[in-house]
Design an enzyme around this catalytic site. Structure first.
Site, mmCIF file in Angstrom:
data_model
loop_
_atom_site.group_PDB
_atom_site.id
_atom_site.type_symbol
_atom_site.label_atom_id
_atom_site.label_comp_id
_atom_site.label_asym_id
_atom_site.label_seq_id
_atom_site.Cartn_x
_atom_site.Cartn_y
_atom_site.Cartn_z
ATOM 1 N N GLU A 68 8.670 -39.393 17.947
ATOM 2 C CA GLU A 68 8.855 -40.620 17.682
ATOM 3 C C GLU A 68 10.505 -39.027 16.366
ATOM 4 O O GLU A 68 10.616 -39.775 15.417
ATOM 5 C CB GLU A 68 7.521 -40.581 16.264
ATOM 6 N N HIS A 86 12.270 -37.236 17.293
ATOM 7 C CA HIS A 86 14.199 -37.617 18.244
ATOM 8 C C HIS A 86 13.927 -39.484 17.252
ATOM 9 O O HIS A 86 15.287 -39.365 17.193
ATOM 10 C CB HIS A 86 13.612 -37.608 19.317
ATOM 11 N N GLN A 95 19.958 -22.306 28.198
ATOM 12 C CA GLN A 95 18.695 -22.674 27.664
ATOM 13 C C GLN A 95 16.885 -22.101 27.815
ATOM 14 O O GLN A 95 16.589 -21.829 26.818
ATOM 15 C CB GLN A 95 18.816 -23.003 26.139
#
Ligand code: AMP
Length: 273
Positions: A33, A35, A59
């Site tokens: 949710e 995103h 990363q």
């Protein structure tokens, strides 16, 4: 909904001409949710919405975190359809980086050296590398990032101001589950017990928010969390979202930020003051 699996497919589509304002939402997938809220905001503020999904290896400092990162592409594409995304970009790391993925070191002061940067050496180098490449091929007008990763927003604003001046960075609200846990793709790695323990983070943030002496309350919460079984506290601190300087006076703080590990899962959260 278009799906582009290579950089050249996306570039070709961009060259053909997209009419109107392009809103871009970069993610690593395993969509939830949080995103979806970014996609909705992008849908509201743009004519064309592009979502990217790529688990960016540069990363991750921790190989096992990278290897265990959830990948749920079929489900993600359904979420994208539901949120009326126009195009999904799903490159491989090698394709986007044009070879073996690598990131140069970035030094932009406190935002790239303190807090998350200090706890995850090289993390923001990788974030900058991937977002720089994604902006270059997608050439968005607006890009949407979640306040859940507050320091990342500061880093991306700096990146845009230096190298992508035509991209407006939109910072979007942090979305929580009904129990208060900040939504994260990594949450599915928590057991029921771990989830309960993880709630201690948002509880601490709320205690600081409602306290009249935020500086003192941060200390109280730090010692409480340090003695809470199952919580391996990284930091809890007040910051100004634009500077991230440790010298900022409490009156200039905009947020309280926190990170901790629970069951080996790295959790991050913050609250706006
Ligand atoms: P990720 O897939 O974790 O790299 O996240 C992609 C984007 O979604 C980033 O801009 C995140 O800050 C944002 N995001 C992740 N979780 C949340 C959340 N709980 N609320 C708001 N935005 C989020």
């Amino acid at each position: 909904m278009k799906i582009f699996r290579t950089t050249s497919e996306l570039l070709k589509w961009r060259k053909e001409g997209v009419s109107g304002l392009l809103g871009f939402v970069p993610t690593m997938g395993a969509l939830h949710e949080g995103h979806a809220s970014l996609l909705r905001r992008a849908r509201k503020e743009s004519d064309v919405v592009v979502l990217s999904i790529l688990v960016n290896p540069t990363q991750f400092g921790d190989v096992s975190d990278l290897e265990n990162y959830p990948q749920t592409l079929e489900k993600d594409l359904k979420v994208a359809e539901k949120e009326c995304v126009d195009a999904v970009f799903v490159p491989t790391p090698e394709d986007l980086y044009g070879g073996t993925p690598a990131a140069e070191s970035v030094d932009w002061g406190a935002i790239t050296s303190d807090f998350e940067a200090a706890f995850r050496p090289g993390h923001f180098d990788g974030v900058v590398a991937v977002v720089d490449k994604l902006f270059t091929v997608t050439t968005p007008d607006k890009a949407f990032f979640g306040e859940k990763d507050l320091q990342q927003v500061a880093v991306i604003r700096k990146l845009a101001s230096l190298y992508h001046k035509n991209v407006t960075i939109v910072s979007c609200d942090l979305i929580r589950d009904t129990d208060g846990l900040a939504l994260s793709s990594r949450n599915i790695r928590l057991s029921d017990e771990g989830r309960k323990t993880a709630l201690e983070l948002s509880k601490s943030l709320k205690c600081v928010l409602t306290s009249s002496n935020k500086e003192d309350q941060i200390q109280i919460e730090a010692s409480r969390l340090n003695s809470t079984e199952g919580v391996d506290l990284g930091y809890i601190a007040g910051v100004n979202e634009f500077t991230y300087s440790k010298n900022d006076a409490p009156e200039t703080w905009t947020h309280v930020i926190i990170t901790a590990e629970v069951e080996g899962v790295r959790l991050i959260d913050n609250i706006r003051l």
